[in-house]
Design an enzyme around this catalytic site. Structure first.
Site, PDB file in Angstrom:
ATOM      1  N   CYS A  53       0.737  -1.273   0.091  1.00 11.46           N
ATOM      2  CA  CYS A  53       0.030  -0.031   0.065  1.00 11.46           C
ATOM      3  C   CYS A  53       0.831   1.191   0.004  1.00 11.46           C
ATOM      4  O   CYS A  53       0.570   2.609  -0.503  1.00 11.46           O
ATOM      5  CB  CYS A  53      -0.820   0.044   1.094  1.00 11.46           C
ATOM      6  SG  CYS A  53      -2.007  -1.383   1.356  1.00 11.46           S
ATOM      7  N   ARG A 130      -7.684  -4.102  -3.148  1.00 12.07           N
ATOM      8  CA  ARG A 130      -7.238  -3.039  -3.818  1.00 12.07           C
ATOM      9  C   ARG A 130      -8.063  -2.637  -5.034  1.00 12.07           C
ATOM     10  O   ARG A 130      -7.972  -3.170  -6.067  1.00 12.07           O
ATOM     11  CB  ARG A 130      -5.771  -3.149  -4.656  1.00 12.07           C
ATOM     12  CG  ARG A 130      -4.727  -3.616  -3.475  1.00 12.07           C
ATOM     13  CD  ARG A 130      -3.423  -4.012  -4.069  1.00 12.07           C
ATOM     14  NE  ARG A 130      -2.711  -4.691  -2.846  1.00 12.07           N
ATOM     15  CZ  ARG A 130      -2.206  -4.100  -1.702  1.00 12.07           C
ATOM     16  NH1 ARG A 130      -2.311  -2.768  -1.810  1.00 12.07           N
ATOM     17  NH2 ARG A 130      -1.527  -4.802  -0.966  1.00 12.07           N
TER      18      ARG A 130
END
Length: 216
Positions: A53, A130
């Site tokens: 991330c 995601r």
């Protein structure tokens, strides 16, 4: 927002209004309606202070001038508090010398995540995968992509896709695989047999009646 009774994800639909929301962010309360008149890339990540991330947020931050050029805003999301978001943003700036210039939604209730199908049963029961959503200036969802927890996105692809969508809208054309500005675009195929007969003489880069390209 709609959440199904059995708690399965409710996925938004392409070419329909994106699910409305108002949520707390690192820049204060933000609503989807605040982005009317702009393109928006809304993207979720599993958790703050995680390595994949972090690379994605650095990528989006570094690409922000490209999105700005396209009149496109960026908005992140994870199921963390805005305090965690702020601490992570400060950590990224300290450790990687990259400032995160866009807001991040704090979605502790998972309301936004559920509305956009970001919670994937069996993959991320309590965190967002995601997921990436491209929303046009009228609030219509134009594209979406879901990635697994283990693999980061290509930010450059979303820059490319926003520009391709804008090109298609402005010129009533399609774009081929891996199209970039300056490449030829695809002319819509003729809709009748008579028009198909004349396509070869219309001045396009002609391959067959259904496949022709042209420069912009």
């Amino acid at each position: 927002m709609t959440i199904s009774p059995d708690s399965r994800p409710v996925f938004p639909e392409l070419n329909k209004p994106a699910p409305a929301f108002t949520a707390p962010t690192t820049h204060g309360p933000i609503s989807l309606s605040d982005y009317r008149g702009k393109w928006l890339v809304l993207f979720s990540h599993p958790a703050d202070f995680t390595p994949v991330c972090t690379t994605e947020f650095i990528g989006f931050a570094q690409a922000k001038p490209e999105f700005d050029r396209l009149n496109c805003a960026l908005l992140g999301l994870s199921i963390d508090s805005h305090y965690a978001h702020i601490a992570w943003m400060r950590n990224i700036e300290e450790k990687f010398q990259v400032e995160i210039p866009f807001p991040i939604i704090a979605d502790l209730s998972m309301e936004v995540a559920n509305a956009y199908g970001m919670i994937q049963v069996g993959a991320s029961d309590t965190s967002a995968v995601r997921a990436t959503f491209i929303i046009d200036p009228d609030g219509v969802l134009r594209a979406m992509a879901y990635y697994p927890m283990t693999n980061g996105r290509s930010v450059a692809e979303f820059v490319r896709l926003v520009e391709a969508l804008q090109t298609s809208d402005a010129n009533k054309v399609a774009t081929p695989e891996n199209w970039h500005p300056g490449d030829e675009v695809i002319v819509p195929p003729p809709a009748t047999a008579d028009l198909a007969k004349t396509r070869a003489g219309e001045g396009y880069n002609y391959v067959d009646w259904y496949f022709s390209k042209r420069a912009l």
